[in-house]
Design an enzyme around this catalytic site. Structure first.
Site, PDB file in Angstrom:
ATOM      1  N   ASP A  78      -4.569  -1.078  -2.150  1.00  0.00           N
ATOM      2  CA  ASP A  78      -3.129  -1.139  -2.346  1.00  0.00           C
ATOM      3  C   ASP A  78      -2.594  -2.555  -2.090  1.00  0.00           C
ATOM      4  O   ASP A  78      -3.137  -3.300  -1.276  1.00  0.00           O
ATOM      5  CB  ASP A  78      -2.469  -0.139  -1.382  1.00  0.00           C
ATOM      6  CG  ASP A  78      -0.971  -0.048  -1.555  1.00  0.00           C
ATOM      7  OD1 ASP A  78      -0.524   0.282  -2.667  1.00  0.00           O
ATOM      8  OD2 ASP A  78      -0.245  -0.301  -0.576  1.00  0.00           O
ATOM      9  N   GLU A 106      -4.785  -3.269  -6.564  1.00  0.00           N
ATOM     10  CA  GLU A 106      -3.488  -3.154  -7.237  1.00  0.00           C
ATOM     11  C   GLU A 106      -2.803  -4.517  -7.205  1.00  0.00           C
ATOM     12  O   GLU A 106      -2.426  -5.013  -6.139  1.00  0.00           O
ATOM     13  CB  GLU A 106      -2.603  -2.125  -6.527  1.00  0.00           C
ATOM     14  CG  GLU A 106      -1.228  -1.999  -7.161  1.00  0.00           C
ATOM     15  CD  GLU A 106      -0.133  -1.612  -6.180  1.00  0.00           C
ATOM     16  OE1 GLU A 106       0.865  -1.025  -6.611  1.00  0.00           O
ATOM     17  OE2 GLU A 106      -0.266  -1.918  -4.972  1.00  0.00           O
TER      18      GLU A 106
END
Length: 1019
Positions: A314, A348
């Site tokens: 993330d 990401e």
């Protein structure tokens, strides 16, 4: 599993690593066509290699949020925390709370997941979360508010249930991926100065050691010499914990307050995007090696103890480069030591520029990133029917990812996700008047593009059931089991009459069937998954885009043609083979087509669909290697830290080109192999000193295993490129002016100076800064006594051994910026507004009205449904006009209008024109803060108070509240939407941002909220 390749192919593939130690004399300095190896029994020379195919280039991912998939065990719904939703976080009637799904439900429905052709299940973060963050009035169902990194969240199950899921998946030949977080933890830390404060820059308040000495953390990032810090002296805010929460985080090192940045909330731009708290979430000090080691230990345990097969990481772009350069290789090496040879990590990086996203796989040594640029390109092609040439341009940039150990074939591709929204939602928004049949066809076309093009396709759970939703985040997180959430129950699903009121595990849904079909076809024909992706044809406008896929071993060519228009289209598509039959293996078209004498294949594709043809035989072997020559290497325009190296190759067959580099006295080292024309790499030289000479050469390997090597060419590492970020070009300034700049490539050793020129005069020093990554100085114009209207220029400069660099200057005007005499939205809708003709810059009916309260020009107008184009024309003519992205004389702005009232909005400070709809507005907006009791509310900070509600002005689409007599004082407040705190905006319009501070002298005041910018102002 991939098919086993013959021994000669495997041997040649291993030569990439061997070439790292190859002698500079292994190849002649120059080669001509046909020279090099021609014996098929011998491997190619050390500098010739096959394009890399890492273990993970043929996965089919299923991305699932466990809480929203299937409820296999109702006993864990409240996580053992009791019935109060504000304690347990469980409320199946609210989209922002736990709805009941769990790991047991995933295991129960694994047949359904596998039936899609899934090879890897990717789970959103499943660690124990802070169940509820009261400030956000929502729960941690999504998994991004972690408190315990060693335990599965009790709402989702137990560690043993995770093990059981992984064992079950592995028994079926499937993998399990974890979504992990290294950037932040749950919001546990507060500040002595108050909760969720605005960001304080490193220039305004630098970090200090425990002894109080100023230092720049970038000078010590990842080094064992990182200074010791102290909560009393080191940070701009003093971090504190509530009683009872001193050891709430696990492992315990996470409870050390000095291991966090402690600078306030991010606005997601500039320096604060690396150092700020995400909506209050505690931002880890990832520059500190203790944090790096701690995160490595956490995630190694999930590999060694549970057998997790990979990680999606993330918020990767919000963590410093040094962290990834240490974390990525160390975790990967550990996984391989555990026997996980196909362990795979991808990050990401929410950005659509390949030159930027690729930095994380090249400069930062990570294996892959999520392909956000592909998502944007796929939507534009399949949903918006944009020019097919744009797709060709997109794929031409794939070489940004090519280096010695990774390339574009590893990237996971996707069409929508839990943050941005679903592909069904985009299609519905882009085609408001379309039938369900058309929307379904566009959805299938998008999936065809994703499955047939390079990369690893990702299905976002529910997309296979036609889920839509009005937007991203909570609006894109519907349950597959029957929902009780009112906002979900009125969604219009594609391809079905079903609603969210019932379970949606329908294996007969047309999208489920289509995805299963695509997965099966690409498994049967592996070249469609990891064969070379060669651009072939793109229509001028909407129509056919075609490419070929070719496996380097099998050497059969597959031609894929996709049509994004509403009519049948025919195209002449170039191929590798002349006078050869191609057989249709997918789509609705003629069964067999033969290429012409010039190797052209005539394909006819039905509207909004795809066809695939396979050659009847292998590509003929080349009789001799083609000629190869290097263009002059030069700094890449989009990334000053890389050098673009391009090889011109003669011939038109299947070739692979390996690029090498060396410095003075060094050996030739491979820097990447490209298997599609144009052949090129973008070599990362950011670590080199400016002026360092680098020599390049390229070797082509044809499909007959002949090789030829180019002559060498030399380039030098470029000097840093400086770019002014503030002030904005053409803006007006008064008093103290903040000047900021960035350097490309960035280095902690940089020292940037700032200079000023007044009215065209000489350059005078303003200040300097060595605090990366944003360099800042403040210029006090008031001390100069300049008159209004005076033009001032600023520039940034720096120098080093053998170079001097300067930014382009920024020009500003002292005093308030003069507005134009008029602003007109001139475009294809002017006649609908009552103008005598379209594109009329002088038409009164298309003229905007200036609002001095916020310096915005606006016009509300009624328009019929349709797609329109326009620009902002100033002063009634075309002399000065602004298009897309506020560019002077820029491209037309496209408006997909559903019909009805639309408000045009032009900001002369940025030159941006935007459109606003009443339907996009919230139901209510309140000014919630310390002034509520003065407004007549029962208490302060009350978003539901009637007296604090603003009213929407239908003409301007601005929310306003006029207060006739507010007592003098300093107040703090936010904009709270829909009479609650679930959605709120603070300082600088940031979601859940810091409080807005306002000093009032007493008397009348008008509060204004603009939902376009989310700015709440008072004046």
């Amino acid at each position: 599993m991939k098919p086993r390749r013959p021994a000669w192919f495997r041997a040649a593939s291993t030569l990439l690593a061997a070439a790292l130690t190859a002698s500079a004399t292994a190849l002649p300095a120059q080669a001509t066509p046909g020279t090099g190896n021609t014996d098929p029994k011998k491997p190619a020379p050390s500098s010739a290699a096959h394009s890399l195919r890492a273990p993970v280039t043929d996965e089919n991912f299923y991305f699932v949020m466990a809480d929203r998939f299937s409820n296999g065990n109702t006993a864990n719904d409240d996580g053992g925390l009791g019935p109060d939703p504000m304690v347990s976080g469980f409320d199946p009637t609210k989209k922002g709370f736990y709805n009941g799904g769990d790991l047991a439900g995933l295991r129960d429905k694994i047949d359904y997941i596998q039936g899609l052709g899934t090879t890897s299940i990717w789970l959103t973060p499943s660690f124990k979360n802070k169940a509820v963050q009261p400030e956000d009035k929502s729960a941690g169902y999504h998994g991004y508010w972690v408190t315990d990194f060693t335990q599965i969240d009790p709402h989702l199950g137990t560690n043993n249930e995770l093990k059981a899921l992984i064992v079950e998946a592995h028994s079926r030949g499937m993998k399990v991926y974890f979504d992990i977080i290294t950037n932040h933890t749950a919001d546990v830390i507060g500040y002595e100065e108050g909760a969720r404060k605005s960001y304080v820059s490193k220039d305004a308040a630098p970090y200090r050691t425990a002894q109080g000495d100023v230092f720049d953390d970038r000078d010590f990032a990842g080094k064992e010499t990182f200074p010791k810090l102290n909560t009393e002296t080191s940070f701009p805010y003093k971090p504190v914990l509530e009683a009872g929460e001193e050891h709430v985080k696990v492992p315990d090192w996470l409870n050390d307050l000095t291991l966090y940045h402690n600078r306030g909330d991010t606005t997601f731009t500039g320096e604060d995007s690396m150092y700020g708290d995400f909506f209050g979430l505690d931002d880890l000090f990832t520059e500190n090696p203790r944090v790096v080691q701690g995160m490595e230990d956490i995630y190694k345990s999930w590999i060694g103890d549970f057998g997790v097969d990979g990680f999606r990481i993330d918020t990767m772009k919000h963590v410093n480069n040094e962290f990834w350069q240490e974390f990525g290789p160390n975790v990967l090496n550990y996984a391989k030591a555990q026997g996980k040879d196909e362990f795979f990590m991808f990050g990401e990086v929410f950005d659509t520029s390949q030159s930027f996203t690729s930095q994380f796989t090249t400069r930062n040594q990570m294996q892959a990133v999520l392909d956000f640029p592909f998502q944007d390109a796929a939507r534009n092609f399949a949903s918006k029917s944009q020019d097919a040439r744009n797709l060709g341009t997109f794929f031409a940039r794939d070489d940004w990812y090519t280096d010695a150990d990774s390339n574009v074939y590893q990237l996971p591709t996707f069409l929508g996700n839990h943050d941005m929204g679903r592909i069904g939602s985009f299609i519905a928004a882009d085609n408001p008047g379309a039938t369900d049949a058309e929307k379904l066809a566009r959805d299938q076309l998008a999936h065809e593009l994703m499955y047939f093009s390079r990369g690893n396709p990702v299905i976002y759970y529910g997309d296979e059931q036609g889920f839509t939703g009005p937007g991203g985040d909570q609006d894109a997180r519907q349950t597959l089991f029957a929902s009780q959430v009112p906002e979900y129950l009125d969604d219009d699903l594609l391809g079905t009459d079903a609603t969210h009121a019932t379970d949606n595990f329908n294996t007969g849904h047309p999208l489920y069937a289509k995805i299963s079909e695509l997965a099966a076809l690409t498994k049967e024909h592996p070249a469609l998954r990891d064969g070379a992706h060669q651009h072939r044809y793109a229509a001028d406008g909407e129509g056919i885009y075609a490419f070929s896929r070719t496996d380097a071993e099998d050497q059969r060519e597959y031609v894929v043609a996709l049509n994004n228009s509403g009519q049948q289209q025919t195209a002449q598509v170039p191929t590798y083979i002349e006078k050869r039959n191609y057989t249709r293996i997918y789509g609705e078209a003629v069964n067999d087509v033969k290429t012409s004498a010039d190797a052209m294949l005539t394909v006819t594709v039905p509207p909004l669909s795809a066809v695939v043809y396979q050659s009847s035989g292998r590509i003929p072997h080349s009789k001799a290697a083609p000629a190869i020559a290097l263009q002059q290497p030069a700094a890449a325009p989009a990334d000053n830290g890389r050098i673009k190296v391009t090889a011109d190759v003669g011939g038109s067959s299947f070739y692979e080109v390996t690029f090498e580099a060396k410095q003075a006295g060094g050996d030739w080292t491979p820097i990447g192999t490209d298997d599609t024309a144009p052949y090129q790499v973008f070599h990362d030289v950011a670590a080199l000193d400016p002026g360092t000479a680098v020599e390049y050469r390229a070797t082509v390997l044809d499909n007959g295993r002949h090789t030829a090597t180019s002559g060498p060419r030399t380039a030098t590492a470029p000097a840093p490129k400086l770019t002014i970020q503030k002030p904005v070009e053409g803006s007006s300034v008064e008093g103290k002016v903040e000047i900021s700049a960035t350097a490309d490539p960035e280095k902690s050793s940089h020292v940037v100076s700032f200079e000023r020129s007044v009215a065209g005069g000489g350059w005078a020093a303003v200040g300097s800064d060595d605090s990366s990554p944003a360099y800042t100085a403040v210029d006090d114009l008031a001390s100069l006594g300049l008159s209004n209207g005076t033009q001032v220029q600023y520039r940034a400069t720096m120098s080093g051994p053998g170079y001097t660099a300067a930014s382009e200057p920024r020009t500003v005007t002292v005093g308030k910026a003069p507005q134009p005499d008029s602003v007109t939205v001139a475009g294809t809708f002017n006649t609908e507004l009552g103008c005598p003709a379209d594109w009329d810059p002088g038409c009164p009916q298309a003229s905007l009205v200036y609002d001095p309260a916020d310096s915005i020009w606006r016009l509300s107008a009624e328009l019929p449904p349709g797609q329109y184009e326009f620009k902002a024309a100033l002063n009634g003519n075309w002399t000065v006009n602004y298009g897309a992205d506020g560019a002077l004389n820029g491209n037309n702005i496209v408006l997909n209008h559903p019909g009805g009232t639309v408000t045009f909005r032009y900001d002369h400070r940025t030159h941006l024109t935007s459109t606003v709809y009443a339907s996009q507005q919230p139901q209510a907006v309140a000014i919630a803060g310390s002034l509520n009791s003065e407004l007549g509310c029962a208490s302060d900070w009350e978003p539901a108070c009637d007296q604090a509600q603003l009213t929407l002005d239908p003409a301007s689409q601005v929310w306003k509240l006029a207060v006739t007599a507010l007592p003098a004082g300093t107040y703090e407040f936010k904009a709270a939407l829909n009479r609650g705190w679930e959605v709120n905006y603070g300082a600088d319009g940031a979601p859940n941002g810091g409080n807005i501070s306002y000093k009032h002298d007493g008397g009348p005041v008008t509060f204004r909220y603009d939902h376009t910018t989310h700015l709440l102002t008072a004046g």
